[in-house]
Design an enzyme around this catalytic site. Structure first.
Site, mmCIF file in Angstrom:
data_model
loop_
_atom_site.group_PDB
_atom_site.id
_atom_site.type_symbol
_atom_site.label_atom_id
_atom_site.label_comp_id
_atom_site.label_asym_id
_atom_site.label_seq_id
_atom_site.Cartn_x
_atom_site.Cartn_y
_atom_site.Cartn_z
ATOM 1 N N CYS A 1 -5.178 -3.650 2.330
ATOM 2 C CA CYS A 1 -4.128 -4.313 1.546
ATOM 3 C C CYS A 1 -4.476 -5.766 1.232
ATOM 4 C CB CYS A 1 -2.805 -4.254 2.291
ATOM 5 S SG CYS A 1 -2.311 -2.589 2.720
ATOM 6 N N HIS B 1 1.938 -10.177 0.729
ATOM 7 C CA HIS B 1 1.743 -8.729 0.649
ATOM 8 C C HIS B 1 3.068 -8.048 1.010
ATOM 9 C CE1 HIS B 1 0.408 -4.731 1.097
ATOM 10 N NE2 HIS B 1 0.375 -4.736 2.415
ATOM 11 N N ASN C 1 4.892 -0.148 -0.179
ATOM 12 C CA ASN C 1 3.620 -0.861 0.031
ATOM 13 C C ASN C 1 2.563 -0.277 -0.906
ATOM 14 O OD1 ASN C 1 1.180 -1.829 0.985
ATOM 15 N ND2 ASN C 1 1.661 -1.504 3.138
#
Ligand code: UT7
Length: 332
Positions: free
Chosen positions: A117, A257, A287
Site C-alpha cells: 500500500c 493511506h 482500502n
C-alpha cells in the site's frame, strides 16, 4: 533523502473507480459479518469492484489518460511510466508496459513497483529522482489495484477491507520550493509474513493443493499490521517534516493511506491535527492499496480542500512491511 537539485511536483491527477458498489449489507449476505462491525472497526461502508472483464491495467489506462489531460500533456511526451501495484495483470510482463501501449506513450520507458500500500509514495519518490536529476522531464505514476480479484470471500478478516480503483499523477519540473520537499521510505522485511499472497510465486508455484487451500488470496495478521501502522504512520510523517526543515505546526493537510479510520486518527493525533485537516474517503472505497492516496488527493483537490501553496503530508504503510511519507507544497 533531501530533494535536489531540480524541484519536481505533481502537476496533474486522474482517477478511475469501477462502477460496481459492494456495500456492507451485500457482504452480510455472503459472510458472517455486520455493517456495524465493519463500520465501527474500520470506517468502511462500501467499496468498488472491477467488472469480470476488467484488470488492473484497464483501470490504469483510464486514470492515466485523465491525469495527462489534467496536466495538458500528450502521451508521446511521457518519458517514464511507473506503476505501483500488488495486483498486476500478470506476474510478467509489467502492468506498466501494458498501460504504456494502451495509452500510446510510445516514447516512455516503463516498470512496476511492488511496495504494498506504500507503492504510490515509493513511486513518487522514484519519479522525483528521475526529474530532479534531469534524466527525465515527464513521469507518469499510475497506481492501480484490482484487490477484489485476490480476496478469499470466505475470510471475513480480509474480504471486508479492500476495494478496487486507480489513481494517476503526472510529475514534472517545478519552481524551487514547490512540489516535493522531502521523502521518507522504509522497510522491515521481518514482517513479510504478516500480509501476503503465499502462492503463485517462485516459492510456492500454483498446484491443485494451493488452489484448494486458497493460497492465491490475501492473508493477513490484521492485529499485528494494525499495531505496526499506528506506530509508523505518525513517526514517518514527523520524520518527513523534519527532513524538509518543517514542523507539524506547518501542516495544512494530511492525506494518509486509507486503510482504517482508527489508524488515520492515531496518525492525526501524533501530528496534533484537527479532523478538518485530515482527508478520509475510505468509507466509500475501502482500502485500495497503492491507489488510495492518489484517489484521496484528487478528491480533496476537487472538493477545494487542498489549495495551491498548501503544505501537504502524504503518509502510508503496507505489505513488506513498508512505509513512506512525503511533504510537498501543493501546486494544483
Ligand atoms: O494497508 C494495509 C492493509 N492492512 C490493514 O490496513 C489492516 C490493519 N488492521 C486492521 O485494520 C484491523 O486489525 C482489522 C480491522 C483488520 C481488525 O480489527 P481488530 O480491532 O484488530 O480486530 P481483531 O482482529 O482483534 O478481531 C476482533 C474480533 C475477532 O473475534 P474474536 O476472536 O474476538 O471472537 C474476529 O474474529 O472481530 C472478529 N472479526 C469480525 N467480525 C465481524 C474479524 N473480522 C470480522 C468481520 N466481521 N469482518
Amino acid at each position: 533523502m533531501k530533494v535536489s537539485p531540480r524541484s519536481a511536483g505533481i502537476v496533474g491527477l486522474g482517477t478511475y473507480l469501477p462502477a460496481e458498489r459492494l456495500t456492507n449489507a451485500d457482504l452480510e449476505k455472503i459472510i458472517d459479518t455486520s455493517d456495524e462491525w465493519i463500520r465501527s472497526r474500520t470506517g468502511i461502508s462500501e467499496r468498488r469492484r472491477v467488472a469480470s472483464d476488467e484488470a488492473a491495467s484497464d483501470m490504469g489506462v483510464k486514470s492515466a489518460l485523465k491525469a495527462l489531460e489534467s496536466a495538458g500533456i500528450k502521451p508521446e511526451e511521457v518519458d517514464l511510466i511507473i506503476v505501483p501495484t500488488i495486483t498486476p495483470d500478470m506476474v510478467f510482463p509489467s502492468t506498466s508496459s501494458i498501460v504504456q501501449d494502451k495509452i500510446g506513450a510510445i516514447n516512455a520507458a516503463a516498470f512496476d513497483i511492488s511496495a504494498g500500500c506504500t507503492g504510490f509514495i515509493y513511486a513518487l519518490s522514484t519519479a522525483n529522482q528521475f526529474v530532479a536529476s534531469g534524466a527525465y522531464d515527464t513521469v507518469l505514476v499510475v497506481a492501480t489495484e484490482a484487490m477484489t480479484r485476490f480476496l478469499n470471500w470466505e475470510d471475513r478478516n480480509t474480504c471486508v477491507l479492500f476495494g478496487d480503483g486507480s489513481g494517476a499523477a503526472v510529475i514534472r519540473p517545478v519552481d524551487e520550493g514547490e512540489g516535493f520537499l522531502s521523502f521518507v521510505l522504509g522497510s522491515d522485511g521481518s514482517g513479510s509474513d504478516l500480509l501476503k499472497i503465499p502462492a503463485g510465486g517462485s516459492r510456492t508455484p500454483a498446484t491443485d493443493k494451493t488452489l484448494t487451500n486458497k493460497e492465491h488470496f490475501i492473508q493477513m495478521s490484521g492485529n499485528e499490521v494494525f499495531r505496526f501502522a499506528v506506530k509508523i504512520m505518525g513517526e514517518a510523517a514527523i520524520n518527513a517534516l523534519d527532513k524538509a526543515g518543517l514542523t507539524k505546526e506547518d501542516v495544512d493537510f494530511l492525506v494518509p493511506h486509507q486503510a482504517n479510520t482508527r489508524i488515520i486518527e492515531a496518525a492525526a493525533k501524533r501530528l496534533g491535527l484537527p479532523q478538518e485537516k485530515v482527508f478520509i474517503n475510505l468509507d466509500k472505497y475501502g482500502n485500495m492499496s497503492s491507489a488510495s492516496i492518489p484517489v484521496a488527493l484528487e478528491e480533496a483537490t476537487n472538493k477545494g480542500l487542498l489549495k495551491k501553496g498548501d503544505l501537504i503530508v502524504l503518509v502510508g504503510f503496507g505489505a513488506g512491511l513498508t512505509w513512506g511519507a512525503s511533504v510537498m507544497r501543493w501546486l494544483m
